[in-house]
Design a protein around this motif. Sequence first.
Motif, short mmCIF file in Angstrom:
data_model
loop_
_atom_site.label_atom_id
_atom_site.label_comp_id
_atom_site.label_asym_id
_atom_site.label_seq_id
_atom_site.Cartn_x
_atom_site.Cartn_y
_atom_site.Cartn_z
N MET A 1 0.72 -1.00 0.07
CA MET A 1 0.47 0.06 -0.08
C MET A 1 0.97 1.57 -0.05
O MET A 1 2.08 1.21 0.56
CB MET A 1 -0.78 -0.44 0.83
CG MET A 1 -2.05 1.60 1.38
SD MET A 1 -3.23 1.39 2.76
CE MET A 1 -3.79 2.68 2.62
N THR A 2 0.29 2.26 -0.75
CA THR A 2 1.30 3.94 -0.82
C THR A 2 0.65 4.11 0.60
O THR A 2 -0.59 3.84 0.53
CB THR A 2 0.67 4.28 -2.21
OG1 THR A 2 1.60 3.71 -3.30
CG2 THR A 2 1.49 5.36 -2.42
N ARG A 3 1.93 4.92 0.72
CA ARG A 3 2.00 5.66 1.39
C ARG A 3 2.52 7.36 1.48
O ARG A 3 3.28 7.73 0.94
CB ARG A 3 2.83 5.50 2.41
CG ARG A 3 3.40 6.03 4.55
CD ARG A 3 4.56 5.61 5.13
NE ARG A 3 4.50 6.78 6.11
CZ ARG A 3 5.96 6.73 7.23
NH1 ARG A 3 6.73 6.17 6.61
NH2 ARG A 3 5.99 8.15 7.96
N THR A 4 0.97 8.29 1.93
CA THR A 4 2.12 9.19 1.56
C THR A 4 2.43 10.39 2.66
O THR A 4 1.84 10.06 3.79
CB THR A 4 0.09 10.39 1.21
OG1 THR A 4 -0.89 9.53 0.18
CG2 THR A 4 0.44 11.80 1.65
N ASP A 266 -0.74 18.47 -0.95
CA ASP A 266 -0.87 17.61 -0.93
C ASP A 266 -1.58 16.48 -1.57
O ASP A 266 -2.74 17.29 -2.23
CB ASP A 266 -1.41 16.69 0.44
CG ASP A 266 -0.37 17.04 2.02
OD1 ASP A 266 1.22 16.37 1.83
OD2 ASP A 266 -0.32 17.35 2.53
N PRO A 267 -1.45 15.37 -2.07
CA PRO A 267 -2.66 14.23 -2.53
C PRO A 267 -3.88 14.52 -2.24
O PRO A 267 -4.08 13.60 -1.36
CB PRO A 267 -1.77 13.68 -3.09
CG PRO A 267 -0.83 12.81 -2.08
CD PRO A 267 -0.71 14.64 -1.56
N ASP A 268 -5.07 14.04 -3.30
CA ASP A 268 -6.48 13.70 -2.30
C ASP A 268 -6.52 12.20 -2.39
O ASP A 268 -6.46 11.81 -3.26
CB ASP A 268 -7.93 14.50 -3.27
CG ASP A 268 -8.99 13.89 -2.44
OD1 ASP A 268 -8.89 12.68 -3.07
OD2 ASP A 268 -9.57 14.58 -1.62
N PRO A 269 -6.39 12.04 -0.72
CA PRO A 269 -6.12 10.28 -0.46
C PRO A 269 -7.05 9.74 -1.32
O PRO A 269 -7.38 8.50 -2.29
CB PRO A 269 -6.09 9.82 0.84
CG PRO A 269 -6.21 11.75 1.49
CD PRO A 269 -6.43 12.02 0.43
N GLY A 270 -8.01 9.64 -1.49
CA GLY A 270 -9.01 9.13 -2.48
C GLY A 270 -9.07 8.92 -3.96
O GLY A 270 -8.89 8.17 -4.78
N LYS A 271 -8.28 10.23 -4.31
CA LYS A 271 -8.11 10.43 -5.95
C LYS A 271 -6.60 10.00 -5.63
O LYS A 271 -6.82 9.36 -7.32
CB LYS A 271 -7.88 12.11 -6.14
CG LYS A 271 -9.20 12.86 -6.42
CD LYS A 271 -9.03 14.14 -6.78
CE LYS A 271 -10.43 15.07 -6.63
NZ LYS A 271 -10.28 16.22 -7.08
N LEU A 272 -5.89 9.97 -5.02
CA LEU A 272 -4.56 9.20 -5.74
C LEU A 272 -4.76 8.26 -5.62
O LEU A 272 -4.26 7.23 -6.33
CB LEU A 272 -3.98 9.56 -4.03
CG LEU A 272 -2.54 8.57 -4.35
CD1 LEU A 272 -2.05 8.78 -5.66
CD2 LEU A 272 -1.49 9.23 -3.14
N LEU A 276 -3.83 5.55 -9.22
CA LEU A 276 -2.73 4.52 -8.66
C LEU A 276 -3.25 2.82 -9.15
O LEU A 276 -3.05 2.77 -9.72
CB LEU A 276 -2.62 4.46 -7.75
CG LEU A 276 -1.54 5.98 -7.01
CD1 LEU A 276 -1.30 5.20 -5.52
CD2 LEU A 276 -0.24 5.21 -7.93
N GLU A 277 -5.01 2.99 -9.17
CA GLU A 277 -5.31 1.66 -9.40
C GLU A 277 -5.72 1.68 -10.90
O GLU A 277 -5.63 0.54 -11.68
CB GLU A 277 -7.05 1.38 -8.70
CG GLU A 277 -8.01 0.11 -8.40
CD GLU A 277 -8.92 0.47 -8.01
OE1 GLU A 277 -9.16 -1.13 -8.14
OE2 GLU A 277 -8.99 1.33 -7.06
N ALA A 278 -6.18 2.94 -11.37
CA ALA A 278 -6.66 2.86 -12.89
C ALA A 278 -5.23 2.58 -13.55
O ALA A 278 -5.36 2.72 -13.68
CB ALA A 278 -7.30 3.62 -13.26
N GLU A 279 -4.12 3.14 -13.76
CA GLU A 279 -2.49 3.42 -13.76
C GLU A 279 -2.23 1.29 -13.50
O GLU A 279 -0.74 1.62 -13.80
CB GLU A 279 -1.93 4.29 -13.38
CG GLU A 279 -2.55 5.69 -14.14
CD GLU A 279 -2.20 5.82 -15.81
OE1 GLU A 279 -1.61 5.57 -15.46
OE2 GLU A 279 -3.63 6.14 -15.61
N GLY A 280 -2.78 0.70 -12.60
CA GLY A 280 -1.65 -0.32 -12.14
C GLY A 280 -0.42 -0.08 -11.21
O GLY A 280 0.54 -0.96 -11.51
#
Length: 291
Positions: A1-4, A266-272, A276-280
């Motif tokens: 999982m990606t950590r911000t 900072d990135p929006d958590p939901g959009k990020l 990432l899921e869409a881009e794999g």
Amino acid sequence: MTRTISALAEIGAQYDAVLCDLWGCLHNGIAAFPEAVAALQDYRAKGGKVLLLTNSPRPKSQVILQLDQLGVPRDAWDEVATSGDAAQAAMMAGQFGTRVHHIGPERDLPFFTEMEPDIRAETRIERVTLEEAEGIVCTGLDDDAAETPEDYKGRLMLAKQAGLPLLCANPDVVVDRGEERIYCAGAIAELYTALGGKSYYFGKPHPPIYDLARRRLVALGDIPKERVLVIGDGPATDVKGGIAEEYDTLFVTGGLAAAQTGTETDPDPGKLAAYLEAEGLSPSHAIGRLR
């Protein structure tokens, strides 16, 4: 999982070296980002090594001059490896013939003359017209401020009919110069491939530039792969390449993907997460801006 994270210093102690992208992370083509410079200076002050890893088609010496002009101090980095360096090695090995047709601006002409000791070879490369060429070397658009890849369609069709291989010295499709988005050599190579031609890449995310980076990193110390962090804002280049090479990767979301990730500070958590899921993609960490 990606950590911000909010700063490189939060994770810096986990790594002995970083491979840091330039355009979009350390500068915007017009000026250096002060917070990014300070972050790398602080990382080095604590013992870390910084290798700047860029898809610039320019050789290392020219990139260093550009960094000086943009206000990036030399105490912010230790070494540089460029897509131009890796592409030069392939050209000098004769992979595209000895008579090549150049697509790119005059400012990129040092690509044919200025080479590092680990690149130089005895091969004599001659720049010729398309009709005389054995291959194409693309470092960018002739005028990236006014042209698009479509302006090259006719030339590329002729090259494809002649069966010419195309060396792409910068796999980036676009970059942001200040507030303006411009096309790079990768856009020309992408169109050439779509037309049926064969394009070859030497920058991120492709292996040759990482092989070069590892060789240059050795001179900075014996650093295990698990102690190296890749930093970049290009999802299809920096992030994809870092992950493919099995490095921990820090995705700078406020660059090319700022809109998609909802990044201001900072990135929006939901959009990020959705992006990432869409881009794999699954980078180890994310940060709005390098700081």
